[in-house]
Design a protein around this motif. Structure first.
Motif, PDB file in Angstrom:
ATOM      1  N   HIS A 183     -16.384  -5.393   3.388  1.00 50.25           N
ATOM      2  CA  HIS A 183     -15.898  -4.092   2.907  1.00 50.25           C
ATOM      3  C   HIS A 183     -16.267  -3.919   1.441  1.00 50.25           C
ATOM      4  O   HIS A 183     -16.146  -4.827   0.630  1.00 50.25           O
ATOM      5  CB  HIS A 183     -14.383  -4.017   3.090  1.00 50.25           C
ATOM      6  N   ASN A 184     -16.721  -2.704   1.100  1.00 53.33           N
ATOM      7  CA  ASN A 184     -17.114  -2.415  -0.290  1.00 53.33           C
ATOM      8  C   ASN A 184     -15.890  -2.098  -1.147  1.00 53.33           C
ATOM      9  O   ASN A 184     -14.993  -1.413  -0.713  1.00 53.33           O
ATOM     10  CB  ASN A 184     -18.093  -1.239  -0.330  1.00 53.33           C
ATOM     11  N   LYS A 205     -13.424 -17.504  -1.716  1.00 50.14           N
ATOM     12  CA  LYS A 205     -14.548 -16.840  -1.047  1.00 50.14           C
ATOM     13  C   LYS A 205     -15.304 -17.812  -0.147  1.00 50.14           C
ATOM     14  O   LYS A 205     -15.715 -17.455   0.964  1.00 50.14           O
ATOM     15  CB  LYS A 205     -15.480 -16.245  -2.099  1.00 50.14           C
ATOM     16  N   LYS A 243     -16.475  -8.621  -2.247  1.00 48.92           N
ATOM     17  CA  LYS A 243     -16.788  -7.881  -3.474  1.00 48.92           C
ATOM     18  C   LYS A 243     -15.540  -7.452  -4.235  1.00 48.92           C
ATOM     19  O   LYS A 243     -15.654  -6.897  -5.335  1.00 48.92           O
ATOM     20  CB  LYS A 243     -17.625  -6.651  -3.131  1.00 48.92           C
ATOM     21  N   GLN A 244     -14.369  -7.684  -3.657  1.00 50.52           N
ATOM     22  CA  GLN A 244     -13.124  -7.284  -4.316  1.00 50.52           C
ATOM     23  C   GLN A 244     -12.791  -8.277  -5.430  1.00 50.52           C
ATOM     24  O   GLN A 244     -12.729  -9.483  -5.196  1.00 50.52           O
ATOM     25  CB  GLN A 244     -11.986  -7.248  -3.300  1.00 50.52           C
ATOM     26  N   GLN A 275      -7.982   1.932   4.358  1.00 49.11           N
ATOM     27  CA  GLN A 275      -7.962   0.948   3.284  1.00 49.11           C
ATOM     28  C   GLN A 275      -7.985  -0.443   3.901  1.00 49.11           C
ATOM     29  O   GLN A 275      -7.373  -0.679   4.940  1.00 49.11           O
ATOM     30  CB  GLN A 275      -6.711   1.119   2.418  1.00 49.11           C
ATOM     31  N   TRP A 276      -8.662  -1.391   3.231  1.00 48.20           N
ATOM     32  CA  TRP A 276      -8.806  -2.705   3.833  1.00 48.20           C
ATOM     33  C   TRP A 276      -7.467  -3.416   3.952  1.00 48.20           C
ATOM     34  O   TRP A 276      -7.262  -4.211   4.876  1.00 48.20           O
ATOM     35  CB  TRP A 276      -9.810  -3.549   3.048  1.00 48.20           C
ATOM     36  N   GLU A 277      -6.517  -3.142   3.010  1.00 54.24           N
ATOM     37  CA  GLU A 277      -5.204  -3.771   3.118  1.00 54.24           C
ATOM     38  C   GLU A 277      -4.464  -3.312   4.372  1.00 54.24           C
ATOM     39  O   GLU A 277      -3.839  -4.107   5.077  1.00 54.24           O
ATOM     40  CB  GLU A 277      -4.365  -3.466   1.880  1.00 54.24           C
ATOM     41  N   ARG A 295     -10.263 -11.361   2.788  1.00 56.07           N
ATOM     42  CA  ARG A 295     -10.258 -10.257   1.838  1.00 56.07           C
ATOM     43  C   ARG A 295     -11.711  -9.953   1.494  1.00 56.07           C
ATOM     44  O   ARG A 295     -12.582 -10.818   1.637  1.00 56.07           O
ATOM     45  CB  ARG A 295      -9.456 -10.576   0.583  1.00 56.07           C
ATOM     46  N   PRO A 296     -12.019  -8.733   1.041  1.00 57.52           N
ATOM     47  CA  PRO A 296     -13.422  -8.391   0.747  1.00 57.52           C
ATOM     48  C   PRO A 296     -14.039  -9.322  -0.279  1.00 57.52           C
ATOM     49  O   PRO A 296     -13.413  -9.667  -1.286  1.00 57.52           O
ATOM     50  CB  PRO A 296     -13.319  -6.960   0.219  1.00 57.52           C
ATOM     51  N   THR A 330       0.829  -1.210   0.000  1.00 59.27           N
ATOM     52  CA  THR A 330       0.000   0.000   0.000  1.00 59.27           C
ATOM     53  C   THR A 330       0.857   1.252   0.000  1.00 59.27           C
ATOM     54  O   THR A 330       0.505   2.252  -0.631  1.00 59.27           O
ATOM     55  CB  THR A 330      -0.921  -0.002   1.222  1.00 59.27           C
TER      56      THR A 330
END
Length: 704
Positions: free
Chosen positions: A703-704, A634, A620-621, A575-577, A617-618, A485
């Protein structure tokens, strides 16, 4: 003169290059470490060693036993007196204590009666890691009905200086004594009587006949607390022994020797070298007389392995007893374990055929039994609750175990019981004689170990490898996520700079991790509040486990909602990361700290936490992989999120142990309450490490 290279051109150190390589290949390293950790954990029964006596001074079995058939006759006579007293006479609790004390006095022991009040166990958040919190009984209660009285006898060693002692404990229910408890008292009395006549005794012998009408652990723990924390006040609030020994026409003359003034003094022996809790049990029948050993104490503490070793050696090689330790029965019938055992057996035979010097010798049946025993040993250590009254001794750093002796015949079979008492008495005599030979406390053998059989163990130097392999990817992945990141932010900054001589635009992206840190801190603060809620929920009157669990859950969700609404502006912009990186760092710190307090809890927790933290991990990612691996990832994320939820994990474990039809909503409340009152650090781990990590993983998934 040789020109020196500029600092930028010098080679970086090897450790820096190695760290860079691990971070750049974090995904591959994580997979390798996790797979290796799981395989190592599975192979622990194969890596187990045979037990051995490390301390040469113990010399188990070096002397012929002195316990004879005459001592068995005395034991049977004592059992008959005790059992008849418990059945025929009113107020049998005090009568049995009086009878035990009289027999102690007859063999020349110093006798006194330990009086303790019945107190309920209750959780209090300010008493964690201190002595077990208890609530006082009503002051207007009858002294003899709400107080226990335990006779205690001390034999002074003829060859000792009074500085060391060995403790023998026999719990019994003074209000409703059973035949097996009477046999325990008779066995202990016969051994105690023998020890009063021997000349080789160098340590004082203390026999505690623990009044367990309010629990075995309560009576032993109360006596130990008074033993190590003497009270010198004359009005300490204890009852006088004469209040409980009422005079009757049947024993007016005997009553004179039980004057309260003579027996109110709390007598002491020397420092306790070891303690044996002896119980005769009426369990399922087997081909031989059996002894079950229980050793787990609070927060995963174990006695020195030498104490278990001498019991096993004397029981098997001297008295022909069958020795057992805790085993999970449902794993013995596991088809998967049997298949793994057969596979390992074939692989080891193949390896031995390639190299005759390799003597692996893995047997499928031994592997299955070793795995079931190892799982039981890990579970009870991770639970952090003593498996018997011996745990009270371990809280004072005294090595102690509980021996449950089970005859192969019925307790009413006179010939079978006499043979059983002879073997059991010689076993106890041999253990006491070995401990009597010690010149110092147990220290030679292991204190950190898992048992895979009564004569096999896994030391800390072996089983910590699996934990280290499982936890090692956490800091590597955290560093990889943070560096990726940071690199992405730097590239964005360069692309946004204008191609002029103006100064580059500065951004606050390097401090972006603070938003994630705030969210992690907020979730851990919520977890701390949740861990304290049960104390207040338990104050609600007329509630059962189901309503208490629902109240706990609803109040936790309400507090979480209020905290997120009040602090919404402080945790936005992450940020999700980066959030995953900070979460993994917090999880690694929590697991590392827990491994110091209770290694088994950290080991079991890492099996659930590490895969969930690494894979999350998300949903939706988009993932730059083929459709099938992406869908599998998933599904695994959702499955881990469900299985790692603490109530779900407990439900699965209870279903495996007792059947899934026995599961109900209040199980997690009862389990948590069980951990609270015993001050188990496992409760803190679940509430302060496992629960916040699980919530953050679910937060990242959504997370979106």
């Amino acid at each position: 003169m040789e020109e020196q290279k500029p600092p930028a051109a010098r080679k970086s150190r090897l450790i820096v290059r190695l760290g860079s390589f691990l971070v750049s290949h974090s995904a591959f390293v994580s997979v390798i470490c996790c797979v290796a950790g799981c395989i190592t954990l599975l192979l622990l029964p194969v890596l187990a060693k045979n037990t051995y006596v490390s301390e040469n001074a113990l010399m188990p079995g070096s002397a012929n036993p002195m316990f004879s058939n005459q001592d068995v006759v005395e034991a049977n006579r004592f059992v008959k007196d005790i059992y008849e007293t418990g059945i025929l006479k009113d107020g049998s609790g005090m009568e049995i204590a009086r009878l035990i004390g009289k027999h102690m006095e007859d063999v020349g022991a110093e006798v006194y009666y330990h009086k303790f009040k019945y107190r309920n166990l209750q959780f209090h958040p300010l008493c964690f890691f201190s002595s077990i919190p208890r609530t006082a009984v009503p002051q207007n209660s009858s002294a003899c009905t709400l107080n226990g009285v335990s006779p205690v006898g001390i034999i002074r060693a003829p060859r000792g200086d009074g500085k060391e002692s060995i403790v023998l404990v026999t719990p019994y229910n003074s209000e409703n004594i059973k035949l097996n408890e009477a046999l325990s008292l008779g066995l202990a009395y016969s051994v105690f009587s023998l020890l009063s006549r021997v000349v080789w005794l160098a340590k004082d012998i203390v026999w505690l006949a623990a009044d367990s009408r309010y629990g075995e652990y309560t009576s032993v723990a109360s006596w130990l607390k008074d033993y190590h924390n003497p009270t010198f006040s004359s009005d300490s609030g204890k009852i006088g022994i004469e209040m409980c020994f009422e005079k009757t026409e049947n024993h007016v003359e005997e009553q004179s020797s039980f004057d309260g003034a003579a027996y109110d003094d709390f007598k002491r022996a020397g420092t306790m070298s070891a303690a044996l809790v002896v119980k005769v049990m009426d369990k399922e029948r087997s081909e031989r007389d059996r002894v079950d050993i229980y050793a787990e104490a609070s927060n995963g503490q174990m006695p020195n392995l030498d104490l278990i070793n001498i019991v096993h050696y004397l029981a098997v090689h001297r008295q022909g007893l069958h020795v057992r330790v805790g085993t999970f029965g449902f794993l013995l019938n596991s088809a998967l374990l049997k298949h793994v055992g057969k596979t390992l057996q074939r692989l080891t035979r193949l390896a031995e055929s390639l190299n005759l010097g390799w003597k692996l010798g893995v047997n499928s049946a031994d592997f299955v039994e070793g795995t079931a025993t190892l799982a039981s040993s890990m579970y009870y250590q991770a639970l952090g609750v003593p498996t018997g009254p011996h745990g009270a001794f371990r809280d004072f750093q005294i090595d102690a175990i509980t021996m449950e002796l089970s005859p192969r015949t019925s307790l009413t079979n006179d010939n079978g019981i006499s043979s059983f008492l002879l073997r059991s008495g010689r076993l106890i005599e041999g253990v006491i004689r070995s401990v009597n030979n010690l010149l110092e406390k147990f220290h030679q053998s292991f204190f950190l170990y898992f048992l895979t059989a009564p004569n096999k163990f896994v030391s800390v130097g072996v089983y910590m490898i699996a934990f280290a392999l499982l936890v090692a990817p956490l800091p590597i992945v955290a560093a990889a996520l943070f560096s990726s990141t940071a690199n992405a932010r730097s590239l964005t900054t360069i692309s946004n700079n204008k191609p002029t001589n103006s100064k580059p635009v500065t951004r606050s992206g390097s401090w972006n991790w603070l938003h994630s840190a705030k969210l992690v801190f907020l979730v851990h603060l919520w977890a701390l509040i949740v861990s304290l809620l049960p104390y207040f929920v338990s104050q609600i009157p007329h509630t059962n486990s189901t309503t208490s669990m629902l109240s706990w859950s609803l109040s936790s969700l309400l507090i979480l909602y209020l905290l997120t609404r009040l602090t919404k502006s402080y945790v936005e912009g992450y940020q999700w990361e980066v959030l995953k990186s900070v979460m993994i760092a917090a999880a690694s710190i929590g697991l590392s700290l827990m491994s110091i307090i209770n290694f088994s809890t950290a080991q079991v927790g890492s099996i659930l936490l590490v895969p969930m933290c690494l894979m999350v991990r998300p949903l939706k990612q988009p993932i730059q992989v083929p459709i099938f691996p992406a869908a599998l990832l998933k599904i695994l994320n959702i499955l881990l999120a469900v299985v790692a939820f603490p109530p779900a994990s407990l439900a699965i474990l209870k279903g495996c142990l007792r059947g899934f039809e026995s599961i109900n909503i209040g199980d997690f409340w009862e389990w948590s309450e069980f951990l609270w009152v015993w001050n188990s650090a496992t409760y803190l781990f679940v509430a302060l490490v496992h629960l916040p990590c699980w919530y953050l993983c679910v937060h990242i998934l959504l997370h979106n």
